[in-house]
Design a protein around this motif. Sequence first.
Motif, PDB file in Angstrom:
ATOM      1  N   LEU A 189     -36.718   3.018 -26.198  1.00  0.00           N
ATOM      2  CA  LEU A 189     -35.290   3.244 -26.016  1.00  0.00           C
ATOM      3  C   LEU A 189     -34.913   4.726 -26.018  1.00  0.00           C
ATOM      4  O   LEU A 189     -33.771   5.071 -25.712  1.00  0.00           O
ATOM      5  CB  LEU A 189     -34.498   2.496 -27.098  1.00  0.00           C
ATOM      6  N   LYS A 190     -35.887   5.601 -26.348  1.00  0.00           N
ATOM      7  CA  LYS A 190     -35.615   7.041 -26.278  1.00  0.00           C
ATOM      8  C   LYS A 190     -35.233   7.441 -24.853  1.00  0.00           C
ATOM      9  O   LYS A 190     -34.440   8.346 -24.649  1.00  0.00           O
ATOM     10  CB  LYS A 190     -36.848   7.844 -26.707  1.00  0.00           C
ATOM     11  N   LYS A 197     -27.436  -3.161 -25.106  1.00  0.00           N
ATOM     12  CA  LYS A 197     -27.790  -4.562 -24.868  1.00  0.00           C
ATOM     13  C   LYS A 197     -28.833  -5.027 -25.876  1.00  0.00           C
ATOM     14  O   LYS A 197     -28.740  -6.129 -26.427  1.00  0.00           O
ATOM     15  CB  LYS A 197     -28.332  -4.712 -23.447  1.00  0.00           C
ATOM     16  N   VAL A 198     -29.825  -4.200 -26.119  1.00  0.00           N
ATOM     17  CA  VAL A 198     -30.879  -4.541 -27.075  1.00  0.00           C
ATOM     18  C   VAL A 198     -30.324  -4.569 -28.495  1.00  0.00           C
ATOM     19  O   VAL A 198     -30.532  -5.539 -29.246  1.00  0.00           O
ATOM     20  CB  VAL A 198     -32.052  -3.543 -26.968  1.00  0.00           C
ATOM     21  N   THR A 221     -35.762 -13.486 -27.390  1.00  0.00           N
ATOM     22  CA  THR A 221     -37.162 -13.918 -27.356  1.00  0.00           C
ATOM     23  C   THR A 221     -38.083 -12.716 -27.235  1.00  0.00           C
ATOM     24  O   THR A 221     -39.120 -12.635 -27.901  1.00  0.00           O
ATOM     25  CB  THR A 221     -37.405 -14.876 -26.169  1.00  0.00           C
ATOM     26  N   VAL A 222     -37.705 -11.770 -26.387  1.00  0.00           N
ATOM     27  CA  VAL A 222     -38.510 -10.554 -26.220  1.00  0.00           C
ATOM     28  C   VAL A 222     -38.534  -9.762 -27.520  1.00  0.00           C
ATOM     29  O   VAL A 222     -39.580  -9.242 -27.928  1.00  0.00           O
ATOM     30  CB  VAL A 222     -37.948  -9.676 -25.076  1.00  0.00           C
ATOM     31  N   LEU A 223     -37.390  -9.679 -28.183  1.00  0.00           N
ATOM     32  CA  LEU A 223     -37.308  -8.933 -29.436  1.00  0.00           C
ATOM     33  C   LEU A 223     -38.291  -9.462 -30.480  1.00  0.00           C
ATOM     34  O   LEU A 223     -38.861  -8.700 -31.268  1.00  0.00           O
ATOM     35  CB  LEU A 223     -35.881  -9.009 -30.001  1.00  0.00           C
ATOM     36  N   ILE A 233     -34.669  -5.153 -18.090  1.00  0.00           N
ATOM     37  CA  ILE A 233     -34.458  -5.936 -19.313  1.00  0.00           C
ATOM     38  C   ILE A 233     -32.962  -6.149 -19.537  1.00  0.00           C
ATOM     39  O   ILE A 233     -32.536  -7.181 -20.064  1.00  0.00           O
ATOM     40  CB  ILE A 233     -35.099  -5.219 -20.529  1.00  0.00           C
ATOM     41  N   GLY A 234     -32.168  -5.186 -19.086  1.00  0.00           N
ATOM     42  CA  GLY A 234     -30.717  -5.309 -19.238  1.00  0.00           C
ATOM     43  C   GLY A 234     -30.133  -6.470 -18.449  1.00  0.00           C
ATOM     44  O   GLY A 234     -28.999  -6.882 -18.693  1.00  0.00           O
TER      45      GLY A 234
END
Length: 330
Positions: A259-260, A269-270, A245-247, A235-236
């Motif tokens: 993300l843990k 990045k997210v 868009t993914v978010l 994803i990075g």
Amino acid sequence: MSELRKAAVLLMSLPEEDAAALLGKLTPKQVEVVSIEIAKLGRLSGTEQESVIQDFAGVNPAALGVAGGGLEVASHLVEKALGAEASKTLENVRQSIQSLPFGFLKKIDPQNLMTYIMDEHPQTIALILSHLPSTYGAEIIKGLPAERQLQVIRRIANMGQTNPEVISEVERGLESRMANVMNQSFEKAGGVNSVAEILNVTDRATERTLLESLAQEDPELVDEIRRLMFVFDDIGKLTDKDIQTVLKNVETSQWAMALKGASPELKQKVLGNLSTRAAQTLNEEIDYLGAKKLSEVEAVQQQIVDIVRKLEDAGQITVHAAEENEQLVQ
């Protein structure tokens, strides 16, 4: 599960230095007994490890999933634990393992063994599997036809004491037939990973055509291939626009869990594609979750990967590796 086996599994789940340090606190005889059990372990499943480790507090779940035990691993730990005094214990461990029925099969890949016993009588297969580690036997059972699986399992369940001469005869016959395999080294090639790597660098049209055709014959295999073609860390590599868009298609709670176990770079990045307030909310939710099992984190990461692949199929984002270096036309 016996306490001795639990001790062996726990030691195999620890970093090598820590395991050797613990062994070093035991008497040579205790080291020998535990080391023999480690050598007998074979492959371990994460489930079995977790069951043992849950009896102990403060263990990092990321330690789950080691390959397993074996004579080589046991010998290495004994050498580290006992140093110059290891030779006698090592010899006793080797003799104990080598004297176990079908002990020579521990260095044979289950798929190779399958070739030699597939056509054997179910009673013979049952006899062999009853002397092998459960995880090894499970792989063999999985490869048998359904009817043969039932026949073998039934015979294992009803198996009582077996004449040692019968065991030795079956063992000698199998060892003789597999002599060539035991003296050869094999290099693993092909497999689903190779397919995923090839398709990752083919053009999108070819990839789609191949997967659609394969899906008509084996949809589960296609799912496995697609999961390997794009992993969560990839994803990075997405553009900021595609990440946004993914978010929009992933719940905040999913991101918090996923993300843990993410790298700091991917996490940044997210978060960098969220508003200041949204990023702060996500960070708070991550902290609120506390410690989580690695298996739980990976399951949610896979959910997000599945969403990414669906967005790609819908033409809403681009994740295809071959397009990363594609020349742009002004």
